[in-house]
Design a protein around this motif. Structure first.
Motif, PDB file in Angstrom:
ATOM      1  N   THR A  92      85.323  20.618  -3.516  1.00 51.27           N
ATOM      2  CA  THR A  92      85.950  19.354  -3.920  1.00 51.27           C
ATOM      3  C   THR A  92      87.306  19.192  -3.248  1.00 51.27           C
ATOM      4  O   THR A  92      87.645  18.111  -2.748  1.00 51.27           O
ATOM      5  CB  THR A  92      86.102  19.302  -5.448  1.00 51.27           C
ATOM      6  OG1 THR A  92      84.808  19.343  -6.055  1.00 51.27           O
ATOM      7  CG2 THR A  92      86.821  18.031  -5.880  1.00 51.27           C
ATOM      8  N   ALA A  93      88.105  20.268  -3.247  1.00 57.75           N
ATOM      9  CA  ALA A  93      89.438  20.202  -2.628  1.00 57.75           C
ATOM     10  C   ALA A  93      89.336  19.930  -1.133  1.00 57.75           C
ATOM     11  O   ALA A  93      90.132  19.164  -0.579  1.00 57.75           O
ATOM     12  CB  ALA A  93      90.191  21.503  -2.878  1.00 57.75           C
TER      13      ALA A  93
ATOM     14  N   ASP B 251      96.454  22.482  -4.085  1.00 60.66           N
ATOM     15  CA  ASP B 251      95.535  21.787  -4.989  1.00 60.66           C
ATOM     16  C   ASP B 251      94.863  22.762  -5.955  1.00 60.66           C
ATOM     17  O   ASP B 251      94.570  22.412  -7.104  1.00 60.66           O
ATOM     18  CB  ASP B 251      94.464  21.033  -4.197  1.00 60.66           C
ATOM     19  CG  ASP B 251      94.995  19.758  -3.544  1.00 60.66           C
ATOM     20  OD1 ASP B 251      96.142  19.376  -3.854  1.00 60.66           O
ATOM     21  OD2 ASP B 251      94.267  19.166  -2.735  1.00 60.66           O
ATOM     22  N   LEU B 252      94.602  23.985  -5.490  1.00 58.48           N
ATOM     23  CA  LEU B 252      93.920  24.983  -6.316  1.00 58.48           C
ATOM     24  C   LEU B 252      94.898  25.855  -7.103  1.00 58.48           C
ATOM     25  O   LEU B 252      94.490  26.766  -7.827  1.00 58.48           O
ATOM     26  CB  LEU B 252      93.038  25.878  -5.438  1.00 58.48           C
ATOM     27  CG  LEU B 252      91.882  25.180  -4.729  1.00 58.48           C
ATOM     28  CD1 LEU B 252      91.146  26.167  -3.821  1.00 58.48           C
ATOM     29  CD2 LEU B 252      90.907  24.575  -5.734  1.00 58.48           C
TER      30      LEU B 252
ATOM     31  N   VAL C 291      95.071  22.632   0.444  1.00 51.74           N
ATOM     32  CA  VAL C 291      93.985  23.186  -0.369  1.00 51.74           C
ATOM     33  C   VAL C 291      94.528  24.214  -1.351  1.00 51.74           C
ATOM     34  O   VAL C 291      94.187  24.207  -2.538  1.00 51.74           O
ATOM     35  CB  VAL C 291      92.903  23.819   0.536  1.00 51.74           C
ATOM     36  CG1 VAL C 291      91.915  24.634  -0.296  1.00 51.74           C
ATOM     37  CG2 VAL C 291      92.143  22.730   1.288  1.00 51.74           C
TER      38      VAL C 291
END
Length: 256
Positions: A197-198, A172-173, A169
């Protein structure tokens, strides 16, 4: 150790001004209800593997993910935390929980401790004195309430199994700042929709090689700490009064 009995008085004190560590499924549900989340990140220097039998090191290793800071191997510990000031958004005016049947594990376990290296001390809890009576909770330092024992086991297993997913996570962010463990936390309040969303698109597993290659940066409010980390090959910078984006540094010690 003292024997401890407990009976909840529904005073609501444990439902105010908190950051609740959530599992991934709980975090998704929390965000879907409109709640706010924080990612709390700390980094543990890990230049060599500890000797077998070091229980605390094994506990930390199981609940973190490998990464690098410059040329220094580290392990990154990440908490998905429901964050709120004042009353929990699910707390009713009569101090009853509005999601009682779906409340997070950490709420179900309270006031017991999840970390086996943290002693349950009633004086450290927010419960009133008359709450410390009722059904047996702990005997000779061991939790004896069967439901609580099972819930603690569930929480520990989830914390361990989901460690690489929490790392995913963050990657991804685009999050890769962390405080030195035991000195502070980097706390990030990401956009709720982006975080949701992640979380929803998480893979079941993530190759350890991918996380081990990820580069993380130490943040500290102490010059001596930063100099020491840089001297052993890590990357880092001093905490800014206002960090970029929705991040902030929470230190346990005064700046120096």
């Amino acid at each position: 150790m003292d024997d401890i009995d407990f009976g909840c008085t529904s005073c609501g004190k444990c439902c105010h001004d908190l950051r609740l560590a959530l599992t991934i499924a709980e975090a998704i549900a929390w965000l879907e209800r409109g709640g706010q989340m924080e990612l709390i990140c700390e980094a543990i220097p890990w230049p060599v593997e500890p000797e077998p039998g070091n229980a605390q090191a094994e506990y930390k290793r199981a609940r973190s993910s490998p990464a690098m800071s410059g040329s220094l191997p580290v392990r990154i510990s990440i908490v998905l935390a429901a964050a709120f000031g004042g009353a929990c958004p699910n707390l009713h005016a009569d101090m009853r929980c509005g999601i009682y049947e779906q409340r997070p594990l950490v709420c179900r376990i309270y006031p017991a401790e999840i970390n086996p290296f943290v002693e349950l001390v009633p004086e450290n809890k927010g419960c009133p004195s008359d709450a410390w009576q009722g059904e047996p909770l702990q005997r000779q330092g061991m939790i004896v309430d069967a439901t609580t024992v099972e819930l603690i086991g569930q929480s520990r297993r989830a914390n361990q199994l989901e460690a690489p997913l929490r790392m995913q996570v963050c990657l991804d962010l685009g999050l890769n700042d962390a405080a030195l463990a035991n000195e502070g936390f980097v706390m990030v309040s990401p956009d709720s929709d982006a975080l949701l969303t992640a979380l929803r698109r998480l893979h079941v597993t993530m190759p350890e090689a991918q996380t081990a290659a990820a580069q993380w940066t130490f943040v500290s409010n102490r010059t001596g700490t930063l100099e020491t980390l840089l001297s052993v090959g890590a990357t880092g910078h001093l905490a800014e009064p206002t960090m970029a984006g929705n991040a902030r540094y929470h230190g346990f010690f005064p700046p120096s």
